[in-house]
Scaffold this motif. Sequence first.
Motif, PDB file in Angstrom:
ATOM      1  N   LYS A  54      14.017  14.176  -3.715  1.00 48.84           N
ATOM      2  CA  LYS A  54      15.228  12.886  -3.202  1.00 48.84           C
ATOM      3  C   LYS A  54      15.336  12.866  -1.877  1.00 48.84           C
ATOM      4  O   LYS A  54      15.758  11.902  -1.339  1.00 48.84           O
ATOM      5  CB  LYS A  54      16.492  13.369  -3.974  1.00 48.84           C
ATOM      6  N   GLU A  55      14.837  14.000  -1.163  1.00 47.54           N
ATOM      7  CA  GLU A  55      15.059  13.974   0.178  1.00 47.54           C
ATOM      8  C   GLU A  55      13.904  13.051   1.144  1.00 47.54           C
ATOM      9  O   GLU A  55      14.198  12.569   2.219  1.00 47.54           O
ATOM     10  CB  GLU A  55      14.783  15.545   1.183  1.00 47.54           C
ATOM     11  N   SER A  56      13.070  12.562   0.325  1.00 44.00           N
ATOM     12  CA  SER A  56      11.776  11.640   0.951  1.00 44.00           C
ATOM     13  C   SER A  56      12.249  10.259   0.718  1.00 44.00           C
ATOM     14  O   SER A  56      12.263   9.787  -0.448  1.00 44.00           O
ATOM     15  CB  SER A  56      10.489  12.245   0.293  1.00 44.00           C
ATOM     16  N   ASN A  57      12.085   9.556   1.756  1.00 47.94           N
ATOM     17  CA  ASN A  57      12.354   8.015   1.574  1.00 47.94           C
ATOM     18  C   ASN A  57      11.152   7.307   1.314  1.00 47.94           C
ATOM     19  O   ASN A  57      11.132   6.184   1.095  1.00 47.94           O
ATOM     20  CB  ASN A  57      13.009   7.291   2.910  1.00 47.94           C
ATOM     21  N   LYS A  58      10.100   8.070   0.911  1.00 46.03           N
ATOM     22  CA  LYS A  58       8.684   7.408   0.382  1.00 46.03           C
ATOM     23  C   LYS A  58       8.869   7.777  -1.027  1.00 46.03           C
ATOM     24  O   LYS A  58       7.970   7.159  -1.585  1.00 46.03           O
ATOM     25  CB  LYS A  58       7.494   8.213   1.279  1.00 46.03           C
ATOM     26  N   SER A  59       9.691   8.557  -1.697  1.00 54.46           N
ATOM     27  CA  SER A  59       9.633   8.856  -3.206  1.00 54.46           C
ATOM     28  C   SER A  59      10.338   7.494  -3.676  1.00 54.46           C
ATOM     29  O   SER A  59      11.188   6.793  -3.204  1.00 54.46           O
ATOM     30  CB  SER A  59      10.497  10.048  -3.305  1.00 54.46           C
ATOM     31  N   SER A  60      10.069   7.451  -5.001  1.00 53.22           N
ATOM     32  CA  SER A  60      10.584   6.660  -5.988  1.00 53.22           C
ATOM     33  C   SER A  60      12.262   6.499  -5.970  1.00 53.22           C
ATOM     34  O   SER A  60      12.765   5.484  -6.199  1.00 53.22           O
ATOM     35  CB  SER A  60      10.228   6.707  -7.283  1.00 53.22           C
ATOM     36  N   TYR A  61      12.842   7.616  -5.620  1.00 54.00           N
ATOM     37  CA  TYR A  61      14.278   7.969  -5.791  1.00 54.00           C
ATOM     38  C   TYR A  61      14.852   6.923  -4.684  1.00 54.00           C
ATOM     39  O   TYR A  61      15.891   6.410  -5.203  1.00 54.00           O
ATOM     40  CB  TYR A  61      14.585   9.468  -5.345  1.00 54.00           C
ATOM     41  N   PHE A  62      14.428   6.610  -3.651  1.00 49.20           N
ATOM     42  CA  PHE A  62      14.916   5.679  -2.863  1.00 49.20           C
ATOM     43  C   PHE A  62      15.179   4.209  -3.201  1.00 49.20           C
ATOM     44  O   PHE A  62      15.829   3.481  -2.594  1.00 49.20           O
ATOM     45  CB  PHE A  62      14.406   5.816  -1.443  1.00 49.20           C
ATOM     46  N   GLY A  84       0.613  -1.175   0.045  1.00 50.99           N
ATOM     47  CA  GLY A  84       0.004  -0.076  -0.069  1.00 50.99           C
ATOM     48  C   GLY A  84       0.715   1.180  -0.052  1.00 50.99           C
ATOM     49  O   GLY A  84       0.814   2.051   0.831  1.00 50.99           O
ATOM     50  N   ILE A  85       1.752   1.465  -1.145  1.00 41.81           N
ATOM     51  CA  ILE A  85       2.389   2.602  -1.077  1.00 41.81           C
ATOM     52  C   ILE A  85       1.566   3.660  -1.514  1.00 41.81           C
ATOM     53  O   ILE A  85       0.795   3.546  -2.021  1.00 41.81           O
ATOM     54  CB  ILE A  85       3.694   2.394  -2.234  1.00 41.81           C
ATOM     55  N   ASN A  86       2.194   5.165  -1.225  1.00 48.62           N
ATOM     56  CA  ASN A  86       1.499   6.230  -1.153  1.00 48.62           C
ATOM     57  C   ASN A  86       2.034   6.739  -2.859  1.00 48.62           C
ATOM     58  O   ASN A  86       3.087   6.973  -2.760  1.00 48.62           O
ATOM     59  CB  ASN A  86       1.601   7.356  -0.393  1.00 48.62           C
ATOM     60  N   GLU A  87       1.132   6.643  -3.809  1.00 56.74           N
ATOM     61  CA  GLU A  87       1.546   7.083  -4.986  1.00 56.74           C
ATOM     62  C   GLU A  87       1.763   8.396  -5.212  1.00 56.74           C
ATOM     63  O   GLU A  87       2.669   9.127  -6.000  1.00 56.74           O
ATOM     64  CB  GLU A  87       0.383   6.659  -6.085  1.00 56.74           C
ATOM     65  N   ILE A  88       1.236   9.494  -4.254  1.00 50.71           N
ATOM     66  CA  ILE A  88       1.730  10.820  -4.314  1.00 50.71           C
ATOM     67  C   ILE A  88       3.154  10.908  -3.789  1.00 50.71           C
ATOM     68  O   ILE A  88       3.741  11.626  -4.447  1.00 50.71           O
ATOM     69  CB  ILE A  88       0.629  11.616  -3.468  1.00 50.71           C
ATOM     70  N   HIS A  89       3.352  10.497  -2.905  1.00 52.42           N
ATOM     71  CA  HIS A  89       4.819  10.500  -2.356  1.00 52.42           C
ATOM     72  C   HIS A  89       5.911   9.912  -3.388  1.00 52.42           C
ATOM     73  O   HIS A  89       6.676  10.354  -3.714  1.00 52.42           O
ATOM     74  CB  HIS A  89       4.905   9.794  -0.908  1.00 52.42           C
ATOM     75  N   TYR A  90       5.297   8.617  -4.048  1.00 52.81           N
ATOM     76  CA  TYR A  90       6.218   8.064  -4.843  1.00 52.81           C
ATOM     77  C   TYR A  90       6.490   8.842  -5.993  1.00 52.81           C
ATOM     78  O   TYR A  90       7.832   8.847  -6.574  1.00 52.81           O
ATOM     79  CB  TYR A  90       5.536   6.620  -5.464  1.00 52.81           C
ATOM     80  N   PHE A  91       5.573   9.645  -6.478  1.00 53.68           N
ATOM     81  CA  PHE A  91       5.733  10.139  -7.918  1.00 53.68           C
ATOM     82  C   PHE A  91       6.044  11.480  -7.579  1.00 53.68           C
ATOM     83  O   PHE A  91       6.483  12.267  -8.756  1.00 53.68           O
ATOM     84  CB  PHE A  91       4.443   9.925  -8.598  1.00 53.68           C
TER      85      PHE A  91
END
Length: 648
Positions: free
Chosen positions: A523-531, A512-519
């Motif tokens: 880069k500073e967010s560990n919920k983003s796709s960058y991680f 159940g990832i949060n698509e808003i954070h992901y996309f």
Amino acid sequence: MRSWYKSSIDNFLNQNNDSIIGHLAQGSVRDGFSVEQSQLDTWLCEIDILKDQLRDIENATIFLEFSIPRMGKRIDAILLIHSDKPHVVILEFKIGQNKFISKDIDQVIDYELELKNFHLGSHNADMFSVLVASEYLGQPHNNDGVGCLGKTHIQDYIETIDYTVGNGADGWEESPYKPTPTIIEAARALYSGHKVEEITRNEAGDNITATCVKINEIIDDCKRRHKKTIIFVTGVPGAGKTLVGLNIATQKRDRSPEDHAVLLSGNGPLVKVLTEALARDERDKNGTRIGDARNQVKSFIQIVHHYRDEYIKDKSAPSEHVAIFDEAQRAWDGDTITNWMNRKNRQWVHGESESGFLISTMDRHEDWACIVCLVGGGQELKKGEAGISAWVDAVPDNWQIAISPNIVDSEYNVVNVPQDAQKYKELHLATSMRSFRAEKLSHFVKALLDVDESAKSIYDELRDKYPIRITRDLKLAKDWTRNHARGTERPGMLATSRAQRLIPFAIDSNKGINEIHYFLDGKESNKSSYFLEDAASEFVCQGLELDYSLVCWDADMRFNDSNWQYFNSKNNGAKGIVWQNNKSNQQESKNAYRVLLTRARQGMVIFVPNGNFPPDATRKSEFYDKTYMYFKSLGIEELVGQSIDTGY
């Protein structure tokens, strides 16, 4: 005009500062931006620095506030050196700063990549990216290809550029700009007032523009002649069907209620991401409260299920006369929607298809109405999706039909096309714009999944423009994905919703990832796709894009000598997870991997585990080895490392 100011370097050095500022202010007002005193002061400071540092430069043209429409931004200054080939110096100023921060370095890299990838005159140019912090007093240095300088080192930097004076840069500014925006970038640009032709490249952009013109002509005809029409728009994967819908909806959002249009999609993650992206832009640009900004966006972009449920209760006609249904083929058939509504104790006419009900809501208008169905082929992900035939079959007799002539192609599975339907070639989007490096990607993926012998030859044409790698080492895969993404280019990890035995690698596409954070997060967010920690499933990422993807392949789809086998995982109580043959949802399984393999615009790596048996009977090597060898047989290059992560 791409820049607000353009001049030979000699004229720039001799021109009055107020005159230069006047040109910049005129350009700003012409493009709809107010000119604050702080902006005037910044321009004046930049001009003074440039005049001081460029006084000995010859054979060059300077551009100030050079437009990058796809990004919705402008480059502070570009110095074009008239040499044997274009030598382009990008200068981005941070007035008042005494240090260099990562987001500013990324910004300059993004400008360089934008020109290199999408501006024809820059394809073979030598590019030099410079970030100037006006108060920086240290020594110049290089950070990821960007020259980081104080205001007194610009001249020294430019003098290090080796070139031969010539006419190779002639026509650089006027050369075609052919961007291919992500759907998020496109939505932002359209919302801020850019025209669709400004943000799409020529081949696909001309097609999209023609499609939008034809749709608007039909809508206007409906309004003028008080009639009702349903329009079917088809397109190859990544051709910009959603972009067409966004363009129509944004064009009409500020008009009278009668002309208002709403874009409706069953793709919840896409709607959420677009809504949040536009709301954040509205907040950042105009100071609008984020809640109010979200409500503004929701007036023309909505989740179709919310729309459906509202008009089950409300028997009046919708406020919009134009409804645009994205991915219309995914509407549920009569049995599926009836069973679902019964389980939820909701009102529904037994056996009525979802598409039939949606048409009936627009038929409530007494004067005129128009429905636009954006149709994809081979994209059904769930059992019970009725396809486009259900829409055609549900059209009332008092409605006219306008169709793409390609609606009869096999992937759309339309059986009965009415004889009196009007056919318009403009209603088919024939050119993919998803990957500017590789239009053949969707053809390769189709051949790979169909085990078509053409897959290898298509890949041979693809490999130089669009890098694809395979590996059995997850760490190598992550390193490759991260290292290829520069600036704010977005990497991301993907896995199908059926990939249940990647858990030993800390890959869980069902958590159940949060698509808003992901996309959207940086880069500073560990919920983003960058991680590269969260894996997005086909349901999360469909309709959205990454620049580089890491596709994780599990045993839910296995190659077996000459074809694919499909499996579902099942929790068998005390025995844990077991694999069972998937006999009923094979096409959905194939389409899930089709979605994952076509998300990346610039390149991807496919991770196939080694398997680990004994002791784990759910991860036998035989579940994975033949899949990996199939990819190798197509010529896909391996990443090789020293050690393999076995998933303990």
